[in-house]
Design a protein around this motif. Structure first.
Motif, mmCIF file in Angstrom:
data_model
loop_
_atom_site.group_PDB
_atom_site.id
_atom_site.type_symbol
_atom_site.label_atom_id
_atom_site.label_comp_id
_atom_site.label_asym_id
_atom_site.label_seq_id
_atom_site.Cartn_x
_atom_site.Cartn_y
_atom_site.Cartn_z
ATOM 1 N N UNK A 28 0.834 -1.144 0.114
ATOM 2 C CA UNK A 28 0.251 0.004 -0.057
ATOM 3 C C UNK A 28 0.789 1.323 -0.023
ATOM 4 N N UNK A 29 0.385 2.382 -0.522
ATOM 5 C CA UNK A 29 0.893 3.470 -0.712
ATOM 6 C C UNK A 29 0.996 4.274 0.819
ATOM 7 N N UNK A 30 2.004 4.564 1.269
ATOM 8 C CA UNK A 30 2.207 5.330 2.763
ATOM 9 C C UNK A 30 1.664 4.268 3.640
ATOM 10 N N UNK A 31 2.188 3.244 3.956
ATOM 11 C CA UNK A 31 1.734 2.236 4.969
ATOM 12 C C UNK A 31 2.026 2.739 6.225
ATOM 13 N N UNK A 32 0.908 2.086 6.828
ATOM 14 C CA UNK A 32 1.075 2.613 8.448
ATOM 15 C C UNK A 32 1.599 1.672 9.350
#
Length: 258
Positions: A142-146
């Motif tokens: 995913x883009x910008x993973x948390x």
């Protein structure tokens, strides 16, 4: 008169034993059925995952994207997810709880129950690792993973460990839990198992199908080990009891003298 009374008592005793045998047989059959259904459902799910079935893929991708967007927009919510997933419901924490429980059972000389608890936890962990190594499914990118997690994705180790661990804790401790609190304990266990799966998808480290696979595989392991324990208990001539009383109702009795 004495002979007639004795015969009546023997007939009643025989009837009670037959009823107990039927109940025990039903429990064994139910455990075997749960194991079979879970295994078949897991096998079907694995087939769909390996074949990249489009409807399942859409569910996986849709859930991952939607929950990831929420996590990115709400850092405080993401912090709660991390706390639950990485601390409260972390596999290490749950396995430690089962280990402590096993130690307590050994202290009480509940040898068979301790062996069942340890075998269920170990079997769940080994089966999960083996399936991950065979399937080799990649985690969501995913883009910008948390969050980040190592290893392969299917099945979810968190979901599987939660399923086996809470099952062990409940089935062992039910005899010592007051009846008024048993429903609450079941609710806590179910919410925890479902909650683990939600946190893993919401943090973007698992697909929904990974979590579902973990639940099914964990349930199959618990059902199989419980079936084996019940058969073992019957061979030892121990009293049969409903599942609501736990696997070993005698746990409420004082521990044997050392």
């Amino acid at each position: 008169m004495t002979t007639r009374t004795t015969r009546t008592a023997l007939r009643r005793l025989g009837a009670r034993r037959r009823r107990a045998d039927r109940r025990f047989g039903a429990r064994l059959l139910a455990a075997a059925a749960v194991a079979a259904v879970s295994a078949v459902a897991f096998g079907l799910l694995l087939t769909l995952v390996e074949g990249e079935w489009r409807p399942l893929r859409r569910v996986d991708v849709g859930a991952a994207r939607h929950l990831h967007e929420v996590a990115v927009r709400h850092p405080a919510w993401t912090g709660v997810l991390h706390l639950l997933s990485d601390r409260v419901w972390d596999p290490v924490t749950l396995r430690a709880a089962v280990a402590v429980l096993t130690g307590w059972l050994l202290h009480r000389r509940a040898w068979r129950l301790a062996a069942w608890a340890a075998a269920t936890a170990v079997a769940g962990g080994l089966v999960g690792v083996l399936v991950k190594a065979v399937v080799e499914r990649a985690r969501p990118a995913l883009h910008d993973p948390v969050a980040h997690a190592p290893g392969y994705s299917f099945p979810s180790g968190h979901a599987m460990t939660a399923t086996t661990s809470f099952a062990v804790l409940l089935l062992v401790l039910l005899p010592v839990i007051p009846r008024a609190l048993r429903t609450a304990c079941w609710c806590v266990a179910v919410v925890s198992v479902l909650g683990v799966g939600f946190t893993r998808v919401a943090l973007g480290v698992h697909w929904f199908s990974d979590v579902l696979g973990g639940w099914l595989l964990g349930l199959a392991v618990v059902a199989l080990t419980t079936w084996a324990f019940e058969a073992w208990r019957a061979e030892a001539g121990r009293q049969r009891a409903p599942v609501a009383e736990g696997l070993e109702p005698e746990l409420t009795e004082p521990a044997p003298e050392r």
